[in-house]
Write an enzyme that holds these catalytic residues in place. Structure first.
Site, mmCIF file in Angstrom:
data_model
loop_
_atom_site.group_PDB
_atom_site.id
_atom_site.type_symbol
_atom_site.label_atom_id
_atom_site.label_comp_id
_atom_site.label_asym_id
_atom_site.label_seq_id
_atom_site.Cartn_x
_atom_site.Cartn_y
_atom_site.Cartn_z
ATOM 1 N N SER A 1 3.550 -2.681 10.455
ATOM 2 C CA SER A 1 4.997 -2.763 10.693
ATOM 3 C C SER A 1 5.598 -4.100 10.244
ATOM 4 O O SER A 1 6.517 -4.628 10.877
ATOM 5 C CB SER A 1 5.317 -2.474 12.165
ATOM 6 O OG SER A 1 4.963 -1.140 12.480
ATOM 7 N N GLY B 1 2.706 1.720 10.983
ATOM 8 C CA GLY B 1 3.711 2.776 10.928
ATOM 9 C C GLY B 1 4.447 3.019 12.238
ATOM 10 O O GLY B 1 5.200 3.985 12.359
ATOM 11 N N GLY C 1 2.880 -1.275 4.390
ATOM 12 C CA GLY C 1 2.904 0.156 4.110
ATOM 13 C C GLY C 1 4.321 0.632 3.855
ATOM 14 O O GLY C 1 4.860 0.481 2.754
ATOM 15 N N GLY C 2 4.961 1.162 4.890
ATOM 16 C CA GLY C 2 6.287 1.774 4.738
ATOM 17 C C GLY C 2 7.294 0.908 4.001
ATOM 18 O O GLY C 2 7.998 1.388 3.101
ATOM 19 N N HIS D 1 -9.407 1.272 5.022
ATOM 20 C CA HIS D 1 -8.114 1.412 5.691
ATOM 21 C C HIS D 1 -8.296 2.332 6.906
ATOM 22 O O HIS D 1 -9.074 3.288 6.866
ATOM 23 C CB HIS D 1 -7.069 1.992 4.731
ATOM 24 C CG HIS D 1 -5.684 1.915 5.290
ATOM 25 N ND1 HIS D 1 -5.207 2.822 6.206
ATOM 26 C CD2 HIS D 1 -4.686 1.021 5.089
ATOM 27 C CE1 HIS D 1 -3.965 2.490 6.539
ATOM 28 N NE2 HIS D 1 -3.629 1.400 5.877
ATOM 29 N N GLU E 1 -6.638 4.650 8.035
ATOM 30 C CA GLU E 1 -6.401 6.087 7.802
ATOM 31 C C GLU E 1 -7.640 6.742 7.197
ATOM 32 O O GLU E 1 -7.949 7.895 7.492
ATOM 33 C CB GLU E 1 -5.162 6.268 6.915
ATOM 34 C CG GLU E 1 -3.888 5.975 7.707
ATOM 35 C CD GLU E 1 -2.718 5.479 6.887
ATOM 36 O OE1 GLU E 1 -2.751 5.550 5.643
ATOM 37 O OE2 GLU E 1 -1.748 4.993 7.508
ATOM 38 N N ASN F 1 0.858 -1.187 0.000
ATOM 39 C CA ASN F 1 0.000 0.000 0.000
ATOM 40 C C ASN F 1 0.893 1.235 0.000
ATOM 41 O O ASN F 1 1.485 1.573 1.022
ATOM 42 C CB ASN F 1 -0.898 -0.026 1.255
ATOM 43 C CG ASN F 1 -1.713 1.245 1.401
ATOM 44 O OD1 ASN F 1 -1.841 2.031 0.455
ATOM 45 N ND2 ASN F 1 -2.275 1.451 2.591
ATOM 46 N N TRP F 2 0.958 1.891 -1.155
ATOM 47 C CA TRP F 2 1.880 3.030 -1.293
ATOM 48 C C TRP F 2 1.352 4.297 -0.629
ATOM 49 O O TRP F 2 2.092 5.279 -0.510
ATOM 50 C CB TRP F 2 2.149 3.317 -2.765
ATOM 51 C CG TRP F 2 2.921 2.255 -3.480
ATOM 52 C CD1 TRP F 2 3.438 1.103 -2.959
ATOM 53 C CD2 TRP F 2 3.259 2.249 -4.871
ATOM 54 N NE1 TRP F 2 4.076 0.384 -3.937
ATOM 55 C CE2 TRP F 2 3.975 1.072 -5.123
ATOM 56 C CE3 TRP F 2 3.023 3.116 -5.931
ATOM 57 C CZ2 TRP F 2 4.468 0.750 -6.384
ATOM 58 C CZ3 TRP F 2 3.488 2.799 -7.188
ATOM 59 C CH2 TRP F 2 4.212 1.628 -7.411
ATOM 60 N N LYS F 3 0.086 4.312 -0.304
ATOM 61 C CA LYS F 3 -0.524 5.519 0.293
ATOM 62 C C LYS F 3 -0.248 6.729 -0.608
ATOM 63 O O LYS F 3 -0.254 6.595 -1.831
ATOM 64 C CB LYS F 3 -0.014 5.718 1.721
ATOM 65 C CG LYS F 3 -0.138 4.458 2.566
ATOM 66 C CD LYS F 3 0.112 4.703 4.022
ATOM 67 C CE LYS F 3 0.108 3.387 4.774
ATOM 68 N NZ LYS F 3 0.140 3.548 6.216
ATOM 69 N N GLU G 1 -5.340 -5.284 10.507
ATOM 70 C CA GLU G 1 -4.285 -4.307 10.760
ATOM 71 C C GLU G 1 -4.552 -3.583 12.081
ATOM 72 O O GLU G 1 -5.354 -2.629 12.109
ATOM 73 C CB GLU G 1 -4.261 -3.262 9.640
ATOM 74 C CG GLU G 1 -3.986 -3.823 8.273
ATOM 75 C CD GLU G 1 -3.401 -2.751 7.370
ATOM 76 O OE1 GLU G 1 -2.274 -2.960 6.896
ATOM 77 O OE2 GLU G 1 -4.033 -1.712 7.174
HETATM 78 C C1 PEP Z 1 -0.664 0.096 6.359
HETATM 79 O O1 PEP Z 1 -0.811 1.312 6.455
HETATM 80 O O2 PEP Z 1 -1.518 -0.591 5.773
HETATM 81 C C2 PEP Z 1 0.502 -0.497 6.978
HETATM 82 C C3 PEP Z 1 0.473 -1.766 7.266
HETATM 83 O O3 PEP Z 1 1.580 0.322 7.206
HETATM 84 P P1 PEP Z 1 3.020 -0.106 7.813
HETATM 85 O O4 PEP Z 1 3.444 -1.361 7.124
HETATM 86 O O5 PEP Z 1 3.897 1.058 7.494
HETATM 87 O O6 PEP Z 1 2.821 -0.316 9.270
#
Ligand code: PEP
Length: 266
Positions: A224, A184, A245-246, A108, A110, A16-18, A178
C-alpha cells in the site's frame, strides 16, 4: 553488525504490474512514464526506476527502452528454478537475461499463497536468478496472523534466511519486505515497523552473504505504498526503496512515487 544508511544504496522504486497490461498497453505506459520523469528532470543517478511487466510484455518493453534510450530498467515477476528441460509453462532465467532483464521477483506472497511456493523453492529460484546474472528481488513478509502471534519480524527473517542459504557469499540481491496484510489493503505498515524489520533483514543478509553484501543490499518496503506515504518510508535508514503494486499501474502516481525526493520534507 552496525546497520547504517550506505550511500552506495541507490533507492529503487519498483512497479510490480502483476497480471495487468498486455504488450501494447505496456509500451504506452513505459513511454509515458519515461516522458513524465524526464520532463520532471528526475535525477536517474539518484533513484533507479524499474517496472515488472508480465512475461509476454518483456520483449516490447526491452525494445522500447533500448530504442529510445530510456533510463529505466525492468524485470520479470517470476523465474523457473530450472534452466531448461521438460517443465511446461516455466520460464528460464537464461531467457530473461537474453531479454536484458536486470531483476526478477521471487517469492512474492501471491505466489507463495496461490502457487504454494515454499521457502525452498523461493531459494532455488533466487539461486537460478544469480546463475543467470539476474538480481533476485526476494519477497518476504508476515501475514496478519503471524504479526499477531509472532510479531512482525519472525517470519520475514525465517523466510529470508531460508532463501539465502544456498546463495554464494557476496551475491547481488534485493530484498522486499512486504507484510502480506498491507498488500493491496490500503493499510501500509508504519515506517517504524518497516525500519525495524528491514534492520533485522539486513542482519540476515550479513550472516548469509557477508558484511559487504549487507551494506550494499537494498531493502525495499512494499504494501500500500503511494505518493502520500513514500517519503516517510524512504527517510528510514534501512529502507532503500519500494515495491509498488496498485499504485504502479497509474503513470502519474508511480512517477510521483519515483520523485519521492521532492517530498521528503513533507
Ligand atoms: C505488491 O503486491 O507487491 C504490493 C506491494 O501491492 P500494493 O502496492 O498494491 O499493496
Amino acid at each position: 553488525m552496525a546497520v547504517t544508511s550506505d550511500s552506495r544504496r541507490i533507492p529503487l522504486i519498483a512497479g510490480n504490474w502483476k497480471l495487468n497490461f498486455d504488450h501494447l498497453q505496456s509500451i504506452a505506459f513505459v513511454q509515458k512514464l519515461a516522458w513524465v520523469l524526464q520532463d520532471a528532470r528526475l535525477d536517474f543517478r539518484a533513484v533507479e526506476v524499474a517496472v515488472f511487466p508480465p512475461f509476454t510484455d518483456l520483449r516490447s518493453v526491452q525494445s522500447l527502452i533500448a530504442a529510445d534510450h530510456f533510463p529505466l530498467v525492468f524485470g520479470a515477476q517470476d523465474v523457473s528454478e530450472h534452466d531448461s528441460g521438460a517443465f511446461t509453462g516455466e520460464i528460464s532465467g537464461a531467457f530473461l537475461k537474453a531479454l536484458d532483464c536486470t531483476y526478477v521477483i521471487v517469492g512474492h506472497s501471491e505466489r507463495r499463497a496461490y502457487h504454494h511456493e515454499s521457502n525452498e523453492s523461493v531459494g532455488a529460484k533466487a539461486a537460478a536468478a544469480i546463475r543467470h546474472s539476474l538480481v533476485p528481488v526476494i519477497c518476504v513478509g508476515e501475514t496478519a496472523e503471524d504479526l499477531e502471534k509472532r510479531g512482525a519480524a519472525a517470519v520475514p527473517v525465517e523466510q529470508l534466511a531460508a532463501a539465502l542459504s544456498g546463495l554464494p557469499t557476496g551475491a547481488d540481491i534485493v530484498v522486499a519486505y512486504e507484510p502480506v496484510w498491507a498488500i493491496g489493503s490500503g493499510q501500509a505498515a508504519t515506517p517504524e515497523q518497516a525500519e525495524s524489520v528491514a534492520a533485522q533483514l539486513r542482519e540476515v543478509v550479513g550472516e548469509a552473504l557477508g558484511s559487504d553484501a549487507a551494506d550494499r543490499t537494498r531493502i525495499l518496503y512494499g504494501g500500500s505504498v503511494n505518493s502520500g506515504n513514500i517519503a516517510r518510508f524512504l527517510r528510514e535508514p534501512n529502507v532503500d526503496g519500494a515495491l509498488v503494486g496498485g499504485a504502479s499501474l497509474v503513470v502519474d502516481e508511480f512517477a510521483k512515487i519515483a520523485r519521492f525526493q521532492n517530498h521528503v520534507g513533507v
